[in-house]
Design an enzyme around this catalytic site. Structure first.
Site, PDB file in Angstrom:
ATOM      1  N   ASN A  14       0.847  -1.189   0.000  1.00 13.29           N
ATOM      2  CA  ASN A  14       0.000   0.000   0.000  1.00 13.29           C
ATOM      3  C   ASN A  14       0.892   1.251   0.000  1.00 13.29           C
ATOM      4  OD1 ASN A  14      -1.413   2.274   1.110  1.00 13.29           O
ATOM      5  ND2 ASN A  14      -3.078   0.906   1.653  1.00 13.29           N
ATOM      6  N   HIS A  28       1.038   6.138   1.888  1.00 14.72           N
ATOM      7  CA  HIS A  28       1.865   6.997   2.740  1.00 14.72           C
ATOM      8  C   HIS A  28       2.917   7.785   1.966  1.00 14.72           C
ATOM      9  CE1 HIS A  28      -0.242   4.890   5.878  1.00 14.72           C
ATOM     10  NE2 HIS A  28       0.132   5.861   6.681  1.00 14.72           N
ATOM     11  N   ARG A  45       3.373  18.939   1.876  1.00 13.77           N
ATOM     12  CA  ARG A  45       3.802  20.204   1.288  1.00 13.77           C
ATOM     13  C   ARG A  45       2.995  20.588   0.046  1.00 13.77           C
ATOM     14  NH1 ARG A  45       8.780  22.485   3.012  1.00 13.77           N
ATOM     15  NH2 ARG A  45       8.621  22.232   5.250  1.00 13.77           N
ATOM     16  N   HIS A  52      -5.652   3.620  -1.548  1.00 18.04           N
ATOM     17  CA  HIS A  52      -6.969   3.953  -0.984  1.00 18.04           C
ATOM     18  C   HIS A  52      -7.330   5.365  -1.428  1.00 18.04           C
ATOM     19  CE1 HIS A  52      -9.583   4.121   2.967  1.00 18.04           C
ATOM     20  NE2 HIS A  52     -10.257   4.493   1.896  1.00 18.04           N
ATOM     21  N   ARG A  60      -9.440   8.066  -0.672  1.00 24.82           N
ATOM     22  CA  ARG A  60     -10.355   8.474   0.393  1.00 24.82           C
ATOM     23  C   ARG A  60     -11.243   9.614  -0.088  1.00 24.82           C
ATOM     24  NH1 ARG A  60      -8.887   6.434   5.741  1.00 24.82           N
ATOM     25  NH2 ARG A  60     -10.588   7.746   6.428  1.00 24.82           N
ATOM     26  N   ARG A  94      -7.093  12.768   1.111  1.00 28.24           N
ATOM     27  CA  ARG A  94      -6.000  13.227   1.975  1.00 28.24           C
ATOM     28  C   ARG A  94      -4.632  12.706   1.534  1.00 28.24           C
ATOM     29  NH1 ARG A  94      -7.274   9.973   7.546  1.00 28.24           N
ATOM     30  NH2 ARG A  94      -9.312  10.940   7.263  1.00 28.24           N
ATOM     31  N   GLU A 125      -8.757   0.489  -2.728  1.00 23.48           N
ATOM     32  CA  GLU A 125      -9.648   0.511  -1.563  1.00 23.48           C
ATOM     33  C   GLU A 125     -10.519   1.750  -1.666  1.00 23.48           C
ATOM     34  OE1 GLU A 125      -7.093   0.805   1.782  1.00 23.48           O
ATOM     35  OE2 GLU A 125      -6.132  -1.098   1.405  1.00 23.48           O
ATOM     36  N   THR A 149      -8.352   3.433   8.588  1.00 25.18           N
ATOM     37  CA  THR A 149      -9.596   2.662   8.572  1.00 25.18           C
ATOM     38  C   THR A 149      -9.791   1.909   9.893  1.00 25.18           C
ATOM     39  OG1 THR A 149      -9.054   2.307   6.266  1.00 25.18           O
ATOM     40  CG2 THR A 149     -10.951   1.108   7.121  1.00 25.18           C
ATOM     41  N   GLU A 172     -10.966  -9.435   2.939  1.00 25.97           N
ATOM     42  CA  GLU A 172      -9.714  -9.069   3.600  1.00 25.97           C
ATOM     43  C   GLU A 172     -10.014  -8.919   5.083  1.00 25.97           C
ATOM     44  OE1 GLU A 172      -7.312  -6.009   1.809  1.00 25.97           O
ATOM     45  OE2 GLU A 172      -6.291  -5.595   3.709  1.00 25.97           O
ATOM     46  N   HIS A 187      -3.735  -4.470   7.852  1.00 26.55           N
ATOM     47  CA  HIS A 187      -3.899  -3.319   8.735  1.00 26.55           C
ATOM     48  C   HIS A 187      -3.026  -3.466   9.986  1.00 26.55           C
ATOM     49  CE1 HIS A 187      -6.028   0.447   9.436  1.00 26.55           C
ATOM     50  NE2 HIS A 187      -5.610   0.234  10.652  1.00 26.55           N
TER      51      HIS A 187
HETATM   52  N1  PXP Z   1      -5.791  -3.154   4.023  1.00 29.93           N
HETATM   53  C1  PXP Z   1      -6.773  -2.223   4.101  1.00 29.93           C
HETATM   54  C2  PXP Z   1      -8.140  -2.612   3.631  1.00 29.93           C
HETATM   55  C3  PXP Z   1      -6.522  -0.917   4.579  1.00 29.93           C
HETATM   56  O1  PXP Z   1      -7.522  -0.024   4.646  1.00 29.93           O
HETATM   57  C4  PXP Z   1      -5.212  -0.577   4.948  1.00 29.93           C
HETATM   58  C5  PXP Z   1      -4.919   0.821   5.404  1.00 29.93           C
HETATM   59  O2  PXP Z   1      -5.109   1.705   4.342  1.00 29.93           O
HETATM   60  C6  PXP Z   1      -4.206  -1.562   4.823  1.00 29.93           C
HETATM   61  C7  PXP Z   1      -4.530  -2.833   4.388  1.00 29.93           C
HETATM   62  C8  PXP Z   1      -2.781  -1.260   5.171  1.00 29.93           C
HETATM   63  O3  PXP Z   1      -2.667  -0.963   6.529  1.00 29.93           O
HETATM   64  P1  PXP Z   1      -1.279  -0.443   7.088  1.00 29.93           P
HETATM   65  O4  PXP Z   1      -0.968   0.853   6.423  1.00 29.93           O
HETATM   66  O5  PXP Z   1      -1.539  -0.308   8.544  1.00 29.93           O
HETATM   67  O6  PXP Z   1      -0.248  -1.502   6.763  1.00 29.93           O
END
Ligand code: PXP
Length: 262
Positions: free
Chosen positions: A6, A9, A17, A42, A44, A48, A69, A100, A150, A213
């Site tokens: 994912n 981040h 910035r 994701h 959102r 964000r 997502e 989430t 999931e 997660h």
């Molecule tokens: N799976 C899902 C469905 C999520 O919503 C997230 C967070 O966006 C993740 C996995 C990844 O979680 P983490 O960033 O805590 O590894």
């Protein structure tokens, strides 16, 4: 064990910035080099981190499966249908949350989910539901005819963190700061058992099982050892570690953790 990375981040850092650096698209060639099984993002409702343009560019240029997502919001569903990722993972979303929290309320949204799943099926997009490890919810998910579920590992990860770090902060799913190590160990075992039972039930029903997660280099082994879990989606810990190790090494080290566990 399949690993979806994912990259939200990376976009988070860019948004700090409001510039174009770092560009999440640049991560794709490293993900490809590391042969991860998919890129996960994701979109959102408040944009964000990942933006609509990121999504469309990633689908166009990833040359690997894209797992999007998104919430059940109509606007998000329309965008997902247009973008045509390989898979859509439906997640609950609250604007004020940091990340989430908790799984999708499949019971409450069953009718809406029936409609949405049908639309994605017709568009040739696989559907996954991000759910708590609960047998009733697993069965309801199966009734919706989705390909994947999931399992939300947040509760397990929160307890693990409370037990193994001295950061006795209030975690989302475990509110009490007064819990002894003994009690936390019991809760950790319980949360693992819930995940094992849910994964087993889903597999028995013919669903493909992913989990994610809050997973990191320390807590991931217990989850990776669950036979029926085919794929983990991991973001925050890999991207955080990549600041010090570089993204390629951060992914490779996570892949090593997954290999040794079965
Ligand atoms: N799976 C899902 C469905 C999520 O919503 C997230 C967070 O966006 C993740 C996995 C990844 O979680 P983490 O960033 O805590 O590894």
């Amino acid at each position: 064990m399949l690993l979806g990375v994912n990259i939200d981040h990376i976009a988070f850092l860019r948004e700090a910035r409001r510039t174009n650096d770092p560009n999440p698209l640049e991560a794709l060639c490293i993900l490809k080099k590391c042969a991860v099984s998919q890129v996960t993002i994701h979109l959102r409702e408040d944009r964000r981190h990942i933006h609509d343009e990121d999504l469309f560019e990633i689908v166009k240029t990833a040359y690997m499966p894209v797992n999007l997502e998104c919430s059940l919001n109509d606007e998000m569903i329309d965008i997902a249908l247009k973008a045509k990722p390989t898979r859509v993972t439906l997640v609950p979303e609250k604007r004020e949350e940091v990340t989430t929290e908790g799984g999708l309320d499949v019971k409450r949204y069953f009718d809406k989910l029936t409609l949405v799943c049908k639309k994605f099926k017709e568009a040739g997009i696989d559907v996954s539901l991000f759910i708590d490890p609960n047998l009733e919810i697993v069965n309801l998910s199966n009734d919706l005819g989705v390909k994947w579920i999931e399992l939300h590992t947040g509760k397990y990860a929160d307890i693990y963190a409370m037990l193994n770090t001295n950061l006795r902060q209030t975690h989302n799913s475990v509110k009490s700061l007064e819990l002894s190590s003994e009690k936390l160990n019991v809760l950790l075992e319980k949360s693992l058992k819930e995940l094992i039972r849910a994964a087993h039930e889903a597999h028995k029903l013919g669903l493909l099982v992913a989990a994610g997660h809050g997973l990191n280099y320390y807590n991931v082994k217990n989850i990776a050892e669950i036979e029926e879990i085919k794929e983990l989606n991991i973001g925050q810990s890999i991207i955080a570690r990549s600041l010090f190790w570089g993204l390629e090494e951060a992914i490779t080290k996570m892949q090593e953790q997954l290999k040794t566990s079965r």
